[in-house]
Design a protein around this motif. Sequence first.
Motif, PDB file in Angstrom:
ATOM      1  N   ASP A  72       5.057   5.877  18.450  1.00 33.89           N
ATOM      2  CA  ASP A  72       4.271   6.990  17.901  1.00 33.89           C
ATOM      3  C   ASP A  72       3.538   6.587  16.621  1.00 33.89           C
ATOM      4  OD1 ASP A  72       6.543   6.785  16.411  1.00 33.89           O
ATOM      5  OD2 ASP A  72       7.336   8.759  16.927  1.00 33.89           O
ATOM      6  N   THR A  73       2.937   5.410  16.662  1.00 32.37           N
ATOM      7  CA  THR A  73       2.176   4.897  15.523  1.00 32.37           C
ATOM      8  C   THR A  73       0.682   5.086  15.766  1.00 32.37           C
ATOM      9  OG1 THR A  73       3.853   3.225  15.021  1.00 32.37           O
ATOM     10  CG2 THR A  73       1.615   2.792  14.243  1.00 32.37           C
ATOM     11  N   VAL A  74      -0.008   5.556  14.761  1.00 35.34           N
ATOM     12  CA  VAL A  74      -1.453   5.781  14.891  1.00 35.34           C
ATOM     13  C   VAL A  74      -2.196   5.121  13.734  1.00 35.34           C
ATOM     14  CG1 VAL A  74      -3.299   7.505  14.878  1.00 35.34           C
ATOM     15  CG2 VAL A  74      -1.225   7.924  16.202  1.00 35.34           C
ATOM     16  N   LYS A  75      -3.214   4.345  14.077  1.00 39.20           N
ATOM     17  CA  LYS A  75      -4.097   3.780  13.061  1.00 39.20           C
ATOM     18  C   LYS A  75      -5.103   4.854  12.643  1.00 39.20           C
ATOM     19  CE  LYS A  75      -6.573   0.895  10.613  1.00 39.20           C
ATOM     20  NZ  LYS A  75      -7.363  -0.186  11.169  1.00 39.20           N
ATOM     21  N   ILE A  76      -5.225   4.998  11.348  1.00 41.04           N
ATOM     22  CA  ILE A  76      -6.134   6.002  10.796  1.00 41.04           C
ATOM     23  C   ILE A  76      -7.308   5.296  10.132  1.00 41.04           C
ATOM     24  CG2 ILE A  76      -6.371   7.780   8.993  1.00 41.04           C
ATOM     25  CD1 ILE A  76      -4.574   8.681  11.273  1.00 41.04           C
ATOM     26  N   ALA A 131      -0.526  15.722  16.870  1.00 35.96           N
ATOM     27  CA  ALA A 131      -0.229  15.101  18.167  1.00 35.96           C
ATOM     28  C   ALA A 131       1.163  14.477  18.209  1.00 35.96           C
ATOM     29  CB  ALA A 131      -1.290  14.049  18.493  1.00 35.96           C
ATOM     30  N   GLY A 132       1.834  14.427  17.052  1.00 35.79           N
ATOM     31  CA  GLY A 132       3.208  13.931  17.045  1.00 35.79           C
ATOM     32  C   GLY A 132       3.404  12.543  16.483  1.00 35.79           C
ATOM     33  N   ALA A 133       2.401  11.995  15.825  1.00 38.33           N
ATOM     34  CA  ALA A 133       2.546  10.665  15.222  1.00 38.33           C
ATOM     35  C   ALA A 133       3.590  10.700  14.114  1.00 38.33           C
ATOM     36  CB  ALA A 133       1.209  10.189  14.665  1.00 38.33           C
ATOM     37  N   LYS A 134       4.423   9.667  14.049  1.00 33.86           N
ATOM     38  CA  LYS A 134       5.402   9.572  12.967  1.00 33.86           C
ATOM     39  C   LYS A 134       5.133   8.388  12.052  1.00 33.86           C
ATOM     40  CE  LYS A 134       7.703  13.235  13.895  1.00 33.86           C
ATOM     41  NZ  LYS A 134       7.399  14.388  13.027  1.00 33.86           N
ATOM     42  N   VAL A 135       4.179   7.543  12.441  1.00 34.86           N
ATOM     43  CA  VAL A 135       3.809   6.413  11.594  1.00 34.86           C
ATOM     44  C   VAL A 135       2.286   6.338  11.537  1.00 34.86           C
ATOM     45  CG1 VAL A 135       3.973   3.929  11.222  1.00 34.86           C
ATOM     46  CG2 VAL A 135       5.860   5.138  12.358  1.00 34.86           C
ATOM     47  N   LEU A 136       1.754   6.255  10.314  1.00 35.08           N
ATOM     48  CA  LEU A 136       0.318   6.085  10.128  1.00 35.08           C
ATOM     49  C   LEU A 136       0.057   4.712   9.524  1.00 35.08           C
ATOM     50  CD1 LEU A 136      -0.662   9.543   8.527  1.00 35.08           C
ATOM     51  CD2 LEU A 136      -0.476   8.942  10.968  1.00 35.08           C
ATOM     52  N   LEU A 137      -0.993   4.058   9.995  1.00 34.80           N
ATOM     53  CA  LEU A 137      -1.402   2.769   9.447  1.00 34.80           C
ATOM     54  C   LEU A 137      -2.805   2.936   8.871  1.00 34.80           C
ATOM     55  CD1 LEU A 137      -0.333   0.458  12.434  1.00 34.80           C
ATOM     56  CD2 LEU A 137       1.022   1.121  10.430  1.00 34.80           C
ATOM     57  N   VAL A 138      -2.974   2.507   7.633  1.00 33.12           N
ATOM     58  CA  VAL A 138      -4.263   2.671   6.966  1.00 33.12           C
ATOM     59  C   VAL A 138      -4.643   1.360   6.285  1.00 33.12           C
ATOM     60  CG1 VAL A 138      -5.576   4.032   5.282  1.00 33.12           C
ATOM     61  CG2 VAL A 138      -3.646   5.090   6.485  1.00 33.12           C
ATOM     62  N   ASP A 139      -5.887   0.961   6.445  1.00 29.63           N
ATOM     63  CA  ASP A 139      -6.382  -0.245   5.788  1.00 29.63           C
ATOM     64  C   ASP A 139      -7.509   0.142   4.846  1.00 29.63           C
ATOM     65  OD1 ASP A 139      -7.530  -2.703   5.042  1.00 29.63           O
ATOM     66  OD2 ASP A 139      -7.075  -3.611   6.992  1.00 29.63           O
ATOM     67  N   HIS A 188       6.986  16.223   7.095  1.00 27.89           N
ATOM     68  CA  HIS A 188       6.740  15.922   8.506  1.00 27.89           C
ATOM     69  C   HIS A 188       7.388  14.624   8.974  1.00 27.89           C
ATOM     70  CE1 HIS A 188       3.828  19.205   8.830  1.00 27.89           C
ATOM     71  NE2 HIS A 188       3.383  18.833   7.648  1.00 27.89           N
ATOM     72  N   GLU A 189       8.174  13.996   8.118  1.00 27.90           N
ATOM     73  CA  GLU A 189       8.833  12.725   8.465  1.00 27.90           C
ATOM     74  C   GLU A 189       7.847  11.674   8.961  1.00 27.90           C
ATOM     75  OE1 GLU A 189      11.558  14.644  11.184  1.00 27.90           O
ATOM     76  OE2 GLU A 189      13.217  14.026   9.894  1.00 27.90           O
ATOM     77  N   VAL A 190       6.683  11.668   8.339  1.00 25.49           N
ATOM     78  CA  VAL A 190       5.665  10.692   8.713  1.00 25.49           C
ATOM     79  C   VAL A 190       5.682   9.537   7.710  1.00 25.49           C
ATOM     80  CG1 VAL A 190       3.180  10.286   8.943  1.00 25.49           C
ATOM     81  CG2 VAL A 190       4.208  12.389   9.858  1.00 25.49           C
ATOM     82  N   SER A 191       5.904   8.339   8.221  1.00 28.50           N
ATOM     83  CA  SER A 191       5.868   7.142   7.380  1.00 28.50           C
ATOM     84  C   SER A 191       4.457   6.567   7.371  1.00 28.50           C
ATOM     85  CB  SER A 191       6.825   6.072   7.923  1.00 28.50           C
ATOM     86  OG  SER A 191       8.158   6.526   7.879  1.00 28.50           O
ATOM     87  N   THR A 192       4.140   5.821   6.321  1.00 27.20           N
ATOM     88  CA  THR A 192       2.817   5.211   6.241  1.00 27.20           C
ATOM     89  C   THR A 192       2.921   3.756   5.808  1.00 27.20           C
ATOM     90  OG1 THR A 192       1.814   7.333   5.616  1.00 27.20           O
ATOM     91  CG2 THR A 192       0.534   5.362   5.129  1.00 27.20           C
ATOM     92  N   VAL A 193       2.146   2.912   6.472  1.00 32.10           N
ATOM     93  CA  VAL A 193       1.961   1.533   6.007  1.00 32.10           C
ATOM     94  C   VAL A 193       0.503   1.416   5.596  1.00 32.10           C
ATOM     95  CG1 VAL A 193       2.083  -0.919   6.555  1.00 32.10           C
ATOM     96  CG2 VAL A 193       3.670   0.684   7.658  1.00 32.10           C
ATOM     97  N   LEU A 194       0.305   0.961   4.382  1.00 31.16           N
ATOM     98  CA  LEU A 194      -1.016   1.017   3.787  1.00 31.16           C
ATOM     99  C   LEU A 194      -1.388  -0.334   3.205  1.00 31.16           C
ATOM    100  CD1 LEU A 194      -3.219   3.020   2.708  1.00 31.16           C
ATOM    101  CD2 LEU A 194      -1.817   3.193   0.663  1.00 31.16           C
ATOM    102  N   VAL A 195      -2.550  -0.845   3.575  1.00 33.71           N
ATOM    103  CA  VAL A 195      -3.073  -2.050   2.927  1.00 33.71           C
ATOM    104  C   VAL A 195      -3.921  -1.606   1.752  1.00 33.71           C
ATOM    105  CG1 VAL A 195      -4.714  -3.947   3.129  1.00 33.71           C
ATOM    106  CG2 VAL A 195      -3.097  -3.493   4.984  1.00 33.71           C
ATOM    107  N   MET A 196      -3.563  -2.031   0.562  1.00 35.63           N
ATOM    108  CA  MET A 196      -4.300  -1.589  -0.617  1.00 35.63           C
ATOM    109  C   MET A 196      -4.251  -2.690  -1.675  1.00 35.63           C
ATOM    110  SD  MET A 196      -6.093   0.664  -2.146  1.00 35.63           S
ATOM    111  CE  MET A 196      -6.047   2.226  -1.268  1.00 35.63           C
ATOM    112  N   GLY A 197      -5.302  -3.461  -1.730  1.00 33.75           N
ATOM    113  CA  GLY A 197      -5.351  -4.516  -2.739  1.00 33.75           C
ATOM    114  C   GLY A 197      -6.144  -4.072  -3.952  1.00 33.75           C
TER     115      GLY A 197
END
Length: 553
Positions: free
Chosen positions: A275-279, A329-337, A377-386
């Motif tokens: 349930d991972t979605v790229k944003i 839609a039920g995503a529990k993980v968001l990925l953002v660059d 919402h128990e949504v985790s995020t992995v974020l690329v941020m330099g």
Amino acid sequence: DEQALRQELRAMHGASYGRYKSLRGQWRFAGFTLQVQRVQPDPFAPASRCEVRVTDEVAAFPEQLWRSPVRARALAGYLVRAAHRHLGDSRLRVDAGGQQVLDRSACQVDGGEVVLRLGIDLPGRGRTIDGRQAERALCDELPEVVETALRWATAEQARVREFVASVEDTDALRRQLPGLGLIAFVADGAMLPRRSGVDERPLPGGVPFSSPESMRVSVELPNRGRVSGMGVPEGITLIVGGGFHGKSTLLRALEFGVYDHVPGDGRELVVCRADTVKIRAEDGRRVHRVDVSPFVSHLPTGADTADFSTDNASGSTSQAAAIVEAVEAGAKVLLVDEDTAATNLMIRDARMQALVAKTAEPLTPFVDLIRPLRAAHEVSTVLVMGGSGDYMDVADQVVMLEDYHAHDVTARARQLAAQPTGRRSEADTFPPVRHRVVDPRSIPTDRPKVRARGVDALTLGESTVELRGVEQLVDPAQVTGIGLALVSCARRGVLDDSRTVAEVLEAFAADVAERGIAAVDDRHVGDFAVPRPLDLAAALNRLRVLRISGFRS
Ligand code: ADP
Ligand code: MG
């Protein structure tokens, strides 16, 4: 039977092209049956379609290679690639796919029976039939490919076993993530970089991944046994580091961690939760009746941001909508660059807060909503941020990439975050999602045209759905699958006036679990792959003719 087909094709030689349609129907060969499903009306039309079935007794793959659904999918993934290799430049074509092992119509293994679906450009000279060429393809090449690619007796057995074991391990690894409190795992030794933007094979000579010791996790897999790698825990993970040090490459690998990769890909043991979605920001897209008010308080146009629609979203509103839609839609993980995010939605630093009053800024930056999103919402995020240090305040862990090597710099980031910047948070809650009910008449049900334009767009009846912003799509067959699945859901009442988007996705997933590819299209004529429910939602949300008939909390 086969002899009758040979005679038929010889008799047709030189006849007018339209006579090919008499081939429709079933032909029995030694060891398999050929079903000619659709015959092209002329040499320039889309290829004709046929289906080959090799019985369990003839194919004779050991039961342990197809017993579970994941093994059956893996075996089919191997066989379709073997058939593709074998066919070479034949006019018979099979849609084998790329680096990902998807559940696809081109090959299915069902209770040991092997089903292969092919396209064939029936040969013609001008408008007349070239029966000799057709005979070569259907009566010589086809039996050959069945004999060499679809039978255990002639298969490269060690490679088949390795392929199935590898896919099963990937799948098992992904399933273990929730129990370990992880959202992703990157194995030591994994190869993340690709050759180029258009070549998905691993970069030769790339630096293999190695996990920071503090994040190292060891897991037990059914076939490989123990493997170690970086476990990404639930929560907020920041990936930092200088430009060109491999941040986006790591995030890309996580995005595709929803898929199982072929042996040799380098990402066999790189997984993230299903349930991972790229944003990303996607200006110009349509947004329909989405509550973007957590991110956008008011607009100069006076539009209601709690029920927001536009045919031409800005970067920031498109990204805000994408986040809210993913949660709906039920995503529990968001990925953002940062490379593909809208800066003004990501950050608003202390100086800007001092200069531009909150009342004059409609946007609430993601940095202030990322923790409330997790809490509510128990949504985790992995974020690329330099480019901005403000995210150190909200990160649970910080991974730094340096020359493609990952380091855990969480402790140092905490120290830095302890020194105040004068920045104030602009949000402390993320409101409940308002669930939308889709008007089923948004989707045409009269067998509309469904066609993929690569992975960039879907033609669905009269409308075109732009999918460039849906970055986890990897295969045109998925795009076709999305179109067919939407139509199937509308036709069969899975999508109806009583169900919210999330409920439609749930019903679709249950249907896939029960009926496999038939849940997408029960005619099995074209090439398609089963789409992820989350990608189905992404396409639905980008449909320009989507109508929402109501809301439910
Ligand atoms: P960043 O996002 O940090 O700016 P990228 O992830 O875009 O960096 O990577 C920059 C370049 O380095 C890309 O061309 C990529 O293919 C290459 N690269 C990334 N990771 C590796 C690796 N592990 N080994 C070799 N090259 C790599
Ligand atoms: Mg980058």
